[in-house]
Design an enzyme around this catalytic site. Structure first.
Site, short mmCIF file in Angstrom:
data_model
loop_
_atom_site.label_atom_id
_atom_site.label_comp_id
_atom_site.label_asym_id
_atom_site.label_seq_id
_atom_site.Cartn_x
_atom_site.Cartn_y
_atom_site.Cartn_z
N THR A 101 3.86 -4.27 -0.75
CA THR A 101 3.42 -3.86 -2.12
C THR A 101 2.97 -4.92 -2.96
OG1 THR A 101 4.36 -1.58 -2.16
CG2 THR A 101 3.52 -2.34 -4.29
N LYS A 184 -2.28 2.39 -3.17
CA LYS A 184 -0.76 2.22 -3.47
C LYS A 184 -0.39 2.11 -4.95
CE LYS A 184 3.47 2.08 -2.62
NZ LYS A 184 4.22 0.81 -1.82
N LYS A 252 9.30 -3.78 -9.98
CA LYS A 252 8.36 -4.84 -9.37
C LYS A 252 6.95 -3.85 -9.47
CE LYS A 252 7.83 -4.90 -5.11
NZ LYS A 252 6.84 -4.50 -4.13
#
Length: 425
Positions: A101, A184, A252
């Site tokens: 990611t 995402k 994150k």
């Protein structure tokens, strides 16, 4: 008989990466693993895989590299270190699949750097994943893939992505490189807010003197339920279950969302509140703990109250002396989910991701909620605003006012009410 499957250089053997690598291995793909943590490579070798001392060594003579490191700071030296980086050793016309990611802009930066190094022959695929370590090990992840058509739909690439997703949750996001990371990113807005809201809701139940186990069972069946709520709250009720996903991981991801929004000059107030909660948890020294630890921020001095309240309400009903009930908590959850949905889907359109595809993705992944399914069509017709939802605002207003009597902090619910008031004034 030779193996028809390509050898995969798999970089990043963390909780999810190790599960993905071993699933590929058991599915018949030869795997060479690399990780800075030596024991993870030794475990992979014990499963029948191979390992290498450096990324460059692992990249020699392979046609495909899969990147599953924690972030771009780890990806850069893995790929471009002048002594040990993999790019210099990759074969001509090799493929790099980035499953980590990372920000959409970073994917485009990778393409630029490959061109600068005269490695434009390397085919780059953007394919972040979602689902956690358990689904990684069974090949049932959600995979958000994008890239140049010829590279993305090469048979060996599709066979690997289908293996990781069981073929049922493999999404092809139009728009070229970065599309998968954009999808995402949008999904993680729902995931991040829903994780934080699970803590706000259950902390309130505990502070109001309710039986937290019974509240959980009622809320998980109600209008405000989300996949994350059902998945994370058991770790609050039974801390002995261990860790599902560390605070640092969702922090994150939410940080990537916030950074991308700043680049686009797009306000995401619900994301901003969730990010501050996760950062506060990390600042308190809880970063490596399960992300449900955020509930401690709502119960200062009483970190175990959710667990202590299990089975403690009056028999036969929720505590009748409490001014707060399950309906009030439901109203808060519905309001928060709608406010988050409003900003997430508006941002989705700003980033150019198809909303119908996003509906399919979110509905079948960890960002799902009853609110998302119920209100999606209505909100799309109104351009993702909250107009027409005055009744929800009234319920949210009433619940926030009642909780005010407890002096319990409603970080997300208060932000959601502000967003309703701003849009419906």
């Amino acid at each position: 008989m030779s193996n028809p499957n390509p050898t995969i250089f798999f970089a990043g053997l963390g909780a999810m990466g190790y599960g993905m690598a071993t699933h590929l291995l058991r599915s018949g793909f030869p795997v060479i693993g690399y990780d800075v943590y030596q024991p993870s490579m030794l475990k992979l070798v014990a499963e029948g895989g191979a390992s290498a001392n450096t990324p460059r060594e692992a990249a020699e003579d392979v046609d495909l590299m899969l990147v599953m490191v924690a972030n771009h700071l780890q990806a850069n030296p893995l790929l471009f270190d002048p002594v040990a980086g993999a790019v210099a050793a990759l074969k001509e016309n090799a493929t790099i699949i980035v499953c980590s990611t990372v920000a959409p802009a970073y994917i485009n930066e990778l393409e630029r750097r490959l061109n600068e190094l005269r490695r434009s022959d390397i085919r780059l695929i953007d394919a972040p994943v979602s689902g956690g370590a358990a689904r990684a090990a069974t090949g049932s992840l959600s995979v958000f893939s994008s890239g140049a058509h010829d590279a993305l739909f090469a048979p060996h690439v599709q066979s690997i992505l289908a293996c990781l997703s069981d073929g049922r949750k493999l999404y092809h996001v139009p728009g070229g490189l970065g599309g998968g990371s954009k999808a995402k990113l949008i999904h993680q807005i729902f995931a991040g807010v829903n994780i934080a809201m699970a803590s706000e809701a259950m902390g309130l139940a505990a502070a109001a003197g309710l039986d937290t186990k019974r509240v959980f069972e009622e809320l998980r069946q109600g209008e405000g339920a989300s996949w994350m709520f059902g998945n994370r709250v058991p770790f609050m009720l039974e801390p002995g279950l261990g860790r599902y996903s560390a605070v640092t991981i969702i922090a994150k991801d939410v940080g990537i969302i916030a950074g991308t929004a700043r680049e686009e000059t797009f306000p995401l107030p619900m994301v901003a509140v969730a990010e501050q909660l996760f950062l506060s948890a990390i600042g308190a020294g809880w970063g490596a703990e399960d992300d449900c630890v955020v509930v401690r921020l709502y119960l200062p001095g009483r970190p175990r109250l959710v667990t202590e309240r299990v089975g403690k309400a009056s028999e036969g009903s929720l505590d009748p002396t409490s001014t707060i009930n399950v309906d009030d908590i439901t109203d808060l959850m519905v309001g928060v989910h709608l406010a988050a949905m409003s900003e997430a889907m508006a941002f989705c359109e700003t980033l150019g991701v198809d909303s119908a595809l996003m509906y399919d993705i979110v509905s079948n992944a960890a960002g799902a909620s009853n609110v998302f399914g119920k209100y999606f069509g209505r909100m799309r017709e109104r351009g993702w605003g909250l107009k027409g939802l005055e009744g929800v605002r009234e319920r949210l207003t009433s619940a926030v006012a009642k909780v005010g009597e407890l002096r319990y902090p409603l970080y997300l619910s208060s932000a959601a009410l502000q967003e309703f008031n701003r849009q419906l004034r």
